[in-house]
Design a protein around this motif. Structure first.
Motif, short mmCIF file in Angstrom:
data_model
loop_
_atom_site.label_atom_id
_atom_site.label_comp_id
_atom_site.label_asym_id
_atom_site.label_seq_id
_atom_site.Cartn_x
_atom_site.Cartn_y
_atom_site.Cartn_z
N LEU A 13 37.99 22.39 40.33
CA LEU A 13 37.26 23.27 41.09
C LEU A 13 36.04 23.68 40.08
O LEU A 13 36.14 23.50 38.76
CB LEU A 13 38.09 24.66 41.28
CG LEU A 13 39.00 24.66 42.31
CD1 LEU A 13 39.60 25.95 42.29
CD2 LEU A 13 38.20 24.60 43.81
N SER A 14 34.88 24.29 40.57
CA SER A 14 33.96 24.78 39.82
C SER A 14 33.89 26.23 39.62
O SER A 14 33.88 26.92 40.61
CB SER A 14 32.61 24.33 40.46
OG SER A 14 31.67 25.09 39.75
N ILE A 15 34.74 26.40 38.48
CA ILE A 15 35.02 28.01 38.18
C ILE A 15 33.73 28.50 37.71
O ILE A 15 33.29 28.18 36.51
CB ILE A 15 36.25 28.28 37.30
CG1 ILE A 15 37.64 27.96 37.99
CG2 ILE A 15 36.31 29.70 37.10
CD1 ILE A 15 37.86 28.40 39.17
N LEU A 69 33.97 33.94 35.29
CA LEU A 69 35.32 34.16 34.54
C LEU A 69 34.89 35.87 34.43
O LEU A 69 33.95 36.28 33.86
CB LEU A 69 35.40 33.59 33.29
CG LEU A 69 35.45 32.01 33.38
CD1 LEU A 69 35.74 31.56 31.71
CD2 LEU A 69 36.77 31.63 34.33
N THR A 70 36.19 36.51 34.90
CA THR A 70 36.01 37.99 34.66
C THR A 70 37.37 38.57 33.84
O THR A 70 38.58 37.81 34.56
CB THR A 70 36.01 38.79 36.04
OG1 THR A 70 34.59 38.15 36.57
CG2 THR A 70 35.82 40.34 35.75
N VAL A 86 36.02 36.67 44.54
CA VAL A 86 37.29 36.54 43.42
C VAL A 86 38.10 35.32 44.39
O VAL A 86 38.52 35.66 45.54
CB VAL A 86 37.88 37.44 43.17
CG1 VAL A 86 39.27 37.28 42.42
CG2 VAL A 86 37.42 38.41 42.25
N THR A 87 38.26 34.26 43.88
CA THR A 87 39.18 33.06 44.26
C THR A 87 40.38 33.00 43.81
O THR A 87 41.46 32.61 44.37
CB THR A 87 38.44 31.75 44.27
OG1 THR A 87 38.11 31.50 42.99
CG2 THR A 87 37.14 31.63 45.16
N HIS A 88 40.64 33.28 42.39
CA HIS A 88 42.00 33.10 41.79
C HIS A 88 42.01 34.48 40.87
O HIS A 88 41.04 34.97 40.43
CB HIS A 88 41.89 32.11 40.70
CG HIS A 88 41.46 30.98 41.39
ND1 HIS A 88 40.11 30.35 41.58
CD2 HIS A 88 42.30 29.65 41.61
CE1 HIS A 88 40.06 29.25 42.50
NE2 HIS A 88 41.50 28.85 42.44
N VAL A 89 43.31 35.07 40.88
CA VAL A 89 43.62 36.34 40.07
C VAL A 89 44.88 35.86 39.32
O VAL A 89 45.94 35.51 39.87
CB VAL A 89 43.77 37.40 41.13
CG1 VAL A 89 44.29 38.63 40.24
CG2 VAL A 89 42.49 37.59 41.93
N GLY A 108 34.26 28.81 42.34
CA GLY A 108 35.58 29.65 41.97
C GLY A 108 35.10 30.68 41.18
O GLY A 108 34.05 30.75 40.33
N HIS A 109 35.76 32.01 41.19
CA HIS A 109 35.57 33.09 40.63
C HIS A 109 37.14 33.61 40.05
O HIS A 109 37.94 33.86 40.85
CB HIS A 109 34.99 34.23 41.21
CG HIS A 109 34.79 35.61 40.48
ND1 HIS A 109 34.20 36.67 41.00
CD2 HIS A 109 35.46 35.90 39.16
CE1 HIS A 109 34.41 37.60 39.93
NE2 HIS A 109 34.92 37.26 39.00
N LEU A 110 37.51 33.26 38.79
CA LEU A 110 38.72 33.44 38.03
C LEU A 110 38.61 34.90 37.72
O LEU A 110 37.81 35.17 36.76
CB LEU A 110 38.95 32.56 37.05
CG LEU A 110 40.21 32.89 36.24
CD1 LEU A 110 41.58 32.83 37.04
CD2 LEU A 110 40.32 31.77 35.15
#
Length: 192
Positions: free
Chosen positions: A4-6, A9-10, A25-28, A93-95
């Motif tokens: 995935l193209s993350i 990052l937060t 946000v796609t992943h937590v 994606g946004h992790l």
């Protein structure tokens, strides 16, 4: 995190979770104290892939508390593998990694994930990038030691953590007192 193209990052604390709901946000990865209720904020998020880990933010055994263990860091790495395998198919994606304050467990998990994904990246650069994500980062040293071993960094990740602690204390001397008050004086002593 490679398939995935993350793109984002937060790291944050629980009180900041509502502010993140508009950021796709796609992943937590949630790291909570064992007895803390699940944060309500996630009900307002778009669909996302989430893993919850429960242990305390300590580095020495304390009666009645769960010390971070190797299996917790293994779970962080499994989460990273799941993200890389594309369990949530999105173009980008946004992790988001969070713990209670967004300072210790979450930053240790984030640098672990960054190390897992960027196998050739220098440890100093990984901590520099961590500071760009979360300037108040003070990663849990116990978690970092396990990650160093599991990711075959041969002590380099722990050595970079020592220098990171030293820079954080130079930047904000009150970190030293805070960590001592929290029973984390050994990390202050680690600082180079």
């Amino acid at each position: 995190m490679q398939s995935l193209s993350i793109s984002m990052l937060t790291v944050c604390g629980i009180s900041e979770l509502p502010e993140q709901k508009e950021r796709a946000v796609t992943h937590v990865l949630s790291i909570l104290d064992p007895d803390h209720p699940d944060p309500d904020a996630f009900s307002a998020y778009d669909p996302h892939y989430r893993t919850i880990l429960r242990f305390h933010d300590i580095i020495n055994p304390i009666d009645g508390m769960i010390l971070p263990q190797p299996e917790h860091v293994e779970a962080v790495l499994r989460f990273g593998d799941d993200v890389a395998a594309g369990k949530v198919e999105r173009a980008e994606g946004h992790l988001l990694v969070h713990c209670h304050m967004g300072i210790s467990r979450s930053t240790a998990a984030m640098v672990t994930l960054m190390t897992q994904t960027n196998v050739d990246e220098n440890e100093e650069r990984l901590f520099e990038r961590l500071l760009e994500i979360r300037p108040q980062a003070w990663p849990n040293s116990r978690m970092i030691a396990f990650a160093d071993d599991m990711l075959s960094r041969n002590g380099r990740l722990v050595d970079a953590l020592r220098r990171h602690y030293g820079r954080q204390i130079s930047r904000k001397p009150e970190f030293a007192q805070w960590m001592k008050e929290l029973g984390r004086g050994r990390e202050v002593e680690m600082a180079v």
